[in-house]
Design a protein around this motif. Structure first.
Motif, PDB file in Angstrom:
ATOM      1  N   ASN A  87      -7.983   0.984  26.442  1.00 33.68           N
ATOM      2  CA  ASN A  87      -8.371   1.755  25.267  1.00 33.68           C
ATOM      3  C   ASN A  87      -7.223   1.940  24.279  1.00 33.68           C
ATOM      4  OD1 ASN A  87     -10.186   3.393  23.734  1.00 33.68           O
ATOM      5  ND2 ASN A  87      -9.126   5.199  24.503  1.00 33.68           N
ATOM      6  N   ALA A  88      -5.995   1.694  24.726  1.00 34.59           N
ATOM      7  CA  ALA A  88      -4.839   1.886  23.842  1.00 34.59           C
ATOM      8  C   ALA A  88      -4.869   0.876  22.702  1.00 34.59           C
ATOM      9  CB  ALA A  88      -3.543   1.735  24.635  1.00 34.59           C
ATOM     10  N   GLY A  89      -4.694   1.365  21.486  1.00 37.42           N
ATOM     11  CA  GLY A  89      -4.695   0.467  20.333  1.00 37.42           C
ATOM     12  C   GLY A  89      -4.163   1.181  19.108  1.00 37.42           C
ATOM     13  N   ILE A  90      -3.830   0.414  18.100  1.00 36.03           N
ATOM     14  CA  ILE A  90      -3.298   0.993  16.876  1.00 36.03           C
ATOM     15  C   ILE A  90      -3.728   0.136  15.691  1.00 36.03           C
ATOM     16  CG2 ILE A  90      -1.116  -0.287  16.990  1.00 36.03           C
ATOM     17  CD1 ILE A  90       0.277   2.221  15.909  1.00 36.03           C
ATOM     18  N   GLY A  91      -3.951   0.777  14.574  1.00 34.13           N
ATOM     19  CA  GLY A  91      -4.310   0.051  13.356  1.00 34.13           C
ATOM     20  C   GLY A  91      -3.490   0.560  12.190  1.00 34.13           C
ATOM     21  N   GLY A  92      -4.069   0.514  11.010  1.00 38.49           N
ATOM     22  CA  GLY A  92      -3.363   0.964   9.819  1.00 38.49           C
ATOM     23  C   GLY A  92      -3.935   0.293   8.591  1.00 38.49           C
ATOM     24  N   THR A  93      -3.673   0.891   7.435  1.00 37.27           N
ATOM     25  CA  THR A  93      -4.173   0.343   6.177  1.00 37.27           C
ATOM     26  C   THR A  93      -3.026   0.256   5.183  1.00 37.27           C
ATOM     27  OG1 THR A  93      -6.319   1.390   6.577  1.00 37.27           O
ATOM     28  CG2 THR A  93      -5.880   0.619   4.342  1.00 37.27           C
ATOM     29  N   LYS A  94      -2.600  -0.963   4.867  1.00 36.66           N
ATOM     30  CA  LYS A  94      -1.503  -1.182   3.927  1.00 36.66           C
ATOM     31  C   LYS A  94      -1.641  -2.560   3.298  1.00 36.66           C
ATOM     32  CE  LYS A  94       2.129   1.534   6.242  1.00 36.66           C
ATOM     33  NZ  LYS A  94       3.508   1.467   6.803  1.00 36.66           N
ATOM     34  N   LYS A  95      -1.034  -2.715   2.129  1.00 32.94           N
ATOM     35  CA  LYS A  95      -0.881  -4.065   1.602  1.00 32.94           C
ATOM     36  C   LYS A  95       0.032  -4.828   2.545  1.00 32.94           C
ATOM     37  CE  LYS A  95      -1.323  -3.036  -3.344  1.00 32.94           C
ATOM     38  NZ  LYS A  95      -0.621  -3.113  -4.655  1.00 32.94           N
ATOM     39  N   PHE A  96      -0.332  -6.067   2.855  1.00 32.83           N
ATOM     40  CA  PHE A  96       0.446  -6.833   3.826  1.00 32.83           C
ATOM     41  C   PHE A  96       1.904  -6.967   3.401  1.00 32.83           C
ATOM     42  CE2 PHE A  96       1.963 -10.840   5.732  1.00 32.83           C
ATOM     43  CZ  PHE A  96       1.794 -10.513   7.068  1.00 32.83           C
ATOM     44  N   GLU A  97       2.145  -7.159   2.119  1.00 30.40           N
ATOM     45  CA  GLU A  97       3.512  -7.335   1.643  1.00 30.40           C
ATOM     46  C   GLU A  97       4.329  -6.050   1.744  1.00 30.40           C
ATOM     47  OE1 GLU A  97       3.911  -7.993  -2.640  1.00 30.40           O
ATOM     48  OE2 GLU A  97       1.821  -7.369  -2.868  1.00 30.40           O
ATOM     49  N   ASP A  98       3.634  -4.906   1.859  1.00 32.22           N
ATOM     50  CA  ASP A  98       4.349  -3.628   1.969  1.00 32.22           C
ATOM     51  C   ASP A  98       4.579  -3.201   3.412  1.00 32.22           C
ATOM     52  OD1 ASP A  98       4.370  -3.447  -0.786  1.00 32.22           O
ATOM     53  OD2 ASP A  98       2.590  -2.155  -0.893  1.00 32.22           O
ATOM     54  N   THR A  99       4.057  -3.954   4.357  1.00 33.50           N
ATOM     55  CA  THR A  99       4.254  -3.597   5.756  1.00 33.50           C
ATOM     56  C   THR A  99       5.660  -3.979   6.203  1.00 33.50           C
ATOM     57  OG1 THR A  99       3.420  -5.745   6.536  1.00 33.50           O
ATOM     58  CG2 THR A  99       1.820  -3.967   6.295  1.00 33.50           C
ATOM     59  N   THR A 100       6.050  -3.477   7.363  1.00 30.90           N
ATOM     60  CA  THR A 100       7.352  -3.802   7.938  1.00 30.90           C
ATOM     61  C   THR A 100       7.154  -4.699   9.159  1.00 30.90           C
ATOM     62  OG1 THR A 100       7.325  -1.898   9.430  1.00 30.90           O
ATOM     63  CG2 THR A 100       8.246  -1.564   7.206  1.00 30.90           C
TER      64      THR A 100
END
Length: 228
Positions: A57-70
């Motif tokens: 069940n462990a998981g992670i997501g997120g919402t960002k412009k791809f170019e702004d991600t690290t």
């Protein structure tokens, strides 16, 4: 202080579960985005417990412009959603096969059914979980280990998450789910040997019916509202 409060909360929760359901509860906190922790946790489980049900069940997501991600952002999604799920399953499978009946439930996402702009890596990682689960089910179907995968939509895990998802508009509100109801249905369906568990039939149907040239911009525009 924060860590102490979290520890106390988990201890109270464990005691309440034991009192209400009469089962022994053990918790172990670790960061599964680190491979060494996945392997050490697997070893600890195998050395101390017989496992009949594994829920990834462990998981992670997120919402960002791809170019702004690290690099860390990208790596953590892949490590937790893809690597940890694969390695935990691999390391615990011999333990599961020792039981008379055993089950694996992998938590994917409706996002696995379509690429989505401003999420990019997350849907790809959940597509892996879905494909991995279906392939493993086929591989283990003649053994005592049954493999299921669930593809839920967004879940109202806390007020902040709910508010963010509702900002997506009507699509977000339609797909927002109650985690308790999802959990109950998943356990019920996996024990009935349902290999693909559907908890939001309307969203599931729409994602299968809509062609990609409609589905992709529709979902991307909904998610884009989070970024804005």
């Amino acid at each position: 202080m924060f860590k102490v409060k979290k520890q106390l909360f988990k201890e109270r929760l464990s005691k309440n579960l034991h009192k209400e359901f009469g089962v022994q509860v053990v918790f172990k906190e670790t960061d599964l985005s680190i491979t060494e922790n996945v392997l050490s946790t697997s070893n600890w489980i195998n050395e101390n417990y017989n496992v009949s049900i594994l829920v990834n069940n462990a998981g992670i997501g997120g919402t960002k412009k791809f170019e702004d991600t690290t690099v860390t952002y990208i790596e953590k999604i892949i490590q937790l959603n893809v690597v940890a799920t694969s390695l935990l399953t691999h390391q615990l499978l011999p333990n599961l096969k020792k039981q008379s009946k055993a089950y694996i439930l992998n938590v994917s996402s409706l996002a696995a059914l379509s690429p989505i702009g401003y999420k990019t890596v997350y849907p790809a990682s959940k597509a892996f979980v879905h494909s991995f689960s279906r392939g493993l089910y086929q591989e283990l179907k003649d053994t005592n280990v049954f493999v299921s995968v669930v593809n839920p939509g967004a879940m109202a895990t806390n007020p902040e998450v709910s508010k963010r998802i509702e900002q997506q508009g009507i699509l977000g509100k339609l797909t927002l789910l109650d985690p308790d109801k999802v959990a109950r249905k998943c356990i019920k369906r996996v024990l009935k040997r349902d290999t693909v568990i559907v908890v939001n039939p309307l969203s599931w149907l729409l994602l299968h019916i809509l062609p990609i040239w409609i589905r992709l911009p529709l979902m991307t525009n909904a998610i884009k509202r989070e970024v804005q």
